[in-house]
Design an enzyme around this catalytic site. Structure first.
Site, PDB file in Angstrom:
ATOM      1  N   ASP A   1       0.815  -1.215   0.000  1.00 18.47           N
ATOM      2  CA  ASP A   1       0.000   0.000   0.000  1.00 18.47           C
ATOM      3  C   ASP A   1       0.851   1.268   0.000  1.00 18.47           C
ATOM      4  OD1 ASP A   1      -0.380   0.908   3.363  1.00 18.47           O
ATOM      5  OD2 ASP A   1       0.784  -0.811   2.660  1.00 18.47           O
ATOM      6  N   GLU A   2       0.277   2.338  -0.539  1.00 22.08           N
ATOM      7  CA  GLU A   2       0.827   3.701  -0.434  1.00 22.08           C
ATOM      8  C   GLU A   2       2.304   3.755  -0.788  1.00 22.08           C
ATOM      9  OE1 GLU A   2      -0.514   4.601   3.605  1.00 22.08           O
ATOM     10  OE2 GLU A   2      -2.126   5.780   2.731  1.00 22.08           O
TER      11      GLU A   2
HETATM   12  N1  IFG Z   1      -3.711   4.062   5.427  1.00 18.29           N
HETATM   13  C1  IFG Z   1      -2.503   3.241   5.604  1.00 18.29           C
HETATM   14  C2  IFG Z   1      -2.267   2.680   6.995  1.00 18.29           C
HETATM   15  C3  IFG Z   1      -2.748   3.592   8.114  1.00 18.29           C
HETATM   16  C4  IFG Z   1      -4.178   4.014   7.838  1.00 18.29           C
HETATM   17  C5  IFG Z   1      -4.756   4.776   9.016  1.00 18.29           C
HETATM   18  C6  IFG Z   1      -3.754   1.365   4.626  1.00 18.29           C
HETATM   19  C7  IFG Z   1      -3.732   0.114   3.793  1.00 18.29           C
HETATM   20  C8  IFG Z   1      -4.215   4.827   6.568  1.00 18.29           C
HETATM   21  N2  IFG Z   1      -2.600   2.087   4.676  1.00 18.29           N
HETATM   22  O1  IFG Z   1      -4.774   1.672   5.236  1.00 18.29           O
HETATM   23  O2  IFG Z   1      -0.869   2.432   7.166  1.00 18.29           O
HETATM   24  O3  IFG Z   1      -1.898   4.712   8.255  1.00 18.29           O
HETATM   25  O4  IFG Z   1      -6.152   4.914   8.905  1.00 18.29           O
END
Ligand code: IFG
Length: 504
Positions: free
Chosen positions: A319-320
């Protein structure tokens, strides 16, 4: 046809108002009672170690509050009056891997299932048919009666899970085992541990010991952090497995990797170790995909964790990855998929991995967009974790002191009143493995924080994962949840008393 028992108990006998969560598929109670007494025996057939262990688990959960001995032994011949039988024989194979049948008469209880997991889930229903005070760890007054009648029950989805982020804030093995106890009570069968991120690396890797020693030395806010030795991780996995819960380890990559990049300079493209990070930003880190050492690192990490993970899944995050060029990202995911497969595991990734060419055995976890549709088009299956419904770190309301709200506010009704098979256009029932509720811990530091954010929303997710879609609705559920709450209180769970629910 499922008929719910009349709320008013039959005048001659005390029965507990129906408060089982998840709602069983078919319930037909007949208004009588079966009494537990000091003479009640728990009998198992066959008397193999697995069934004896389930019998002991049931007895262990009945003894403290009742003070009764509940001997556990092999069922032989005619059943003594007043016994509880757990049996695999004469069971209905159509109930599948996890289904069970419960028949309760004034003279005895027969819990049958084609497989042991079904008996274990049926035991949770028995616990929830007794007075809530059965969950007390200290002796309580009876009477301890079960309602007579029959229950036939089986899960809608195979994947019913929770994710705990132990990277942003670390939680030791005892906390994880407490969480596992609660997951079992609600028939949830997956615990996804988010073991690494920018702020912390949480499991010892013997071939790269500084990942834990340096990468595990802090956490959000700069606290002491921590990590699991491989023995502690194996102990958690075994504890979960004995409760028919599969642990899913996640090592997030190529993004969310600052803890690793701070632990080994050679993992960085410029050869310089990153400083440890204790903030809460995301998307700034990336493994160096041009360097071969990165793939040796991935191979060593996957190999060591897979060797301690009997479950079939390995989650690689994905992710991200904003700091990773997209073409490099795709090549990386495809290469890591091969590494995971070489160690006999199925790869799971957050939905972004849908950009890569996936094996049919790979699984995507939907969280905030319909990118997962790409993966579904490739034939991958989906774990539904929509941030707008299932993210337990989202505030209930603007007044909630803990949590975030980037995905919106999620009150108890919002977390319950949705269906995975109709939420996202192009993703239907047959594409969906099940549901999972992530608890990210940027703002969660204690067990009380964890319980307050997870309960009662997690229970609603458990019901979405288990109970039939037909007949599932908020109007009925929120009353049953209110009646159920003395059970949470008896277990000492610090749950949020939403104004939406008539709490008992
Ligand atoms: N998105 C990030 C997480 C976390 C989350 C907090 C995903 C897959 C926001 N990635 O959710 O690491 O920071 O709500």
């Amino acid at each position: 046809m499922s008929a719910y028992p009349a709320e008013t108990p039959s005048p001659t006998r005390a029965t507990v108002p129906f408060s089982v969560i998840p709602k069983p598929a078919e319930v037909n109670l007949s208004g009588g009672t079966f009494p537990l007494t000091e003479r009640t025996q728990v009998l198992v057939n066959p008397a193999d170690p697995e069934l004896l262990a389930i019998g002991q688990y049931l007895a262990d959960h009945l003894r403290p509050a009742t003070g009764y001995p509940f001997p556990v032994q092999a069922a032989t011949g005619a059943l003594p009056e007043g016994s509880i039988l757990l049996t695999l024989s004469d069971s209905d194979p159509s109930l599948g891997e996890e289904g069970y049948e419960l028949a309760i008469t004034p003279n005895g209880v027969r819990l049958s299932a084609p497989h042991p997991a079904g008996l274990f889930w049926g035991v949770q229903t028995i616990r929830q048919l007794l007075p809530p005070s059965i969950e007390s760890s200290a002796p309580q007054d009876g009477p301890w009666t079960l309602p007579t009648g029959s229950i036939r029950d089986w899960p809608r989805f195979a994947w019913r899970g929770m994710m705990l982020d132990v990277s942003r804030h670390f939680f030791g093995p005892q906390v994880i085992k407490h969480l596992i106890d609660l997951l079992a009570y609600y028939k949830m069968n997956r615990l996804h541990l988010h073991l690494s991120d920018d702020q912390g690396w949480r499991i010892m890797i013997h071939s790269w010991p500084d990942l834990a020693r340096i990468g595990g030395s802090t956490q959000v806010g700069g606290g002491p952090g921590g990590y699991y030795s491989q023995e502690e991780y194996a102990d958690i996995v075994a504890y979960a497995q004995n409760r028919y819960i599969t642990v899913v380890p996640e090592i997030d990559m190529p993004g969310h990797t600052n803890a690793a990049l701070a632990s080994y300079a050679e993992l960085n493209c410029d050869g310089v170790a990153r400083p440890l990070y204790t903030g809460t930003e995301v998307g700034f880190s990336s493994l160096c995909l041009d360097k071969e050492i990165t793939y040796r690192f991935v191979d060593d990490v996957v190999r060591e964790i897979a060797a301690r993970t009997p479950g079939p899944y390995f989650h690689i995050g994905g992710d991200e990855a904003m700091a990773t060029p997209q073409s490099d990202y795709i090549a990386f995911i495809e290469r890591v998929q091969g590494i995971v497969q070489s160690y006999g595991k199925q790869m799971i990734g957050w939905e972004e991995i849908g950009q890569a060419k996936l094996l049919p055995t790979s699984i995507v976890q939907l969280w905030h967009s319909a990118v997962a549709r790409e993966a579904v088009r490739q034939g991958a299956r989906v774990i539904m974790s929509p941030a707008t419904r299932a993210y337990l770190d989202m505030k209930y309301t603007p007044e909630t002191p803990l949590g975030l709200h980037w995905a919106g506010y999620i009150e108890v009704k919002d977390a319950y009143d949705w269906d995975p098979a109709t939420l996202v256009e192009g993703i239907g029932e047959s594409d969906i493995l099940g549901v999972e509720a992530p608890l990210w811990t940027e703002t969660i530091q204690t067990v009380a924080d964890m319980e307050w954010m997870a309960f009662p929303r997690l229970i609603g997710i458990a019901e979405i994962g288990w109970s039939p879609a037909v007949g599932r609705d908020w109007e009925e559920y929120h009353l049953r949840l209110g009646r159920h709450s003395p059970r949470l209180a008896a277990m000492g769970v610090n749950f949020y008393r939403s104004p939406q629910v008539p709490w008992e």
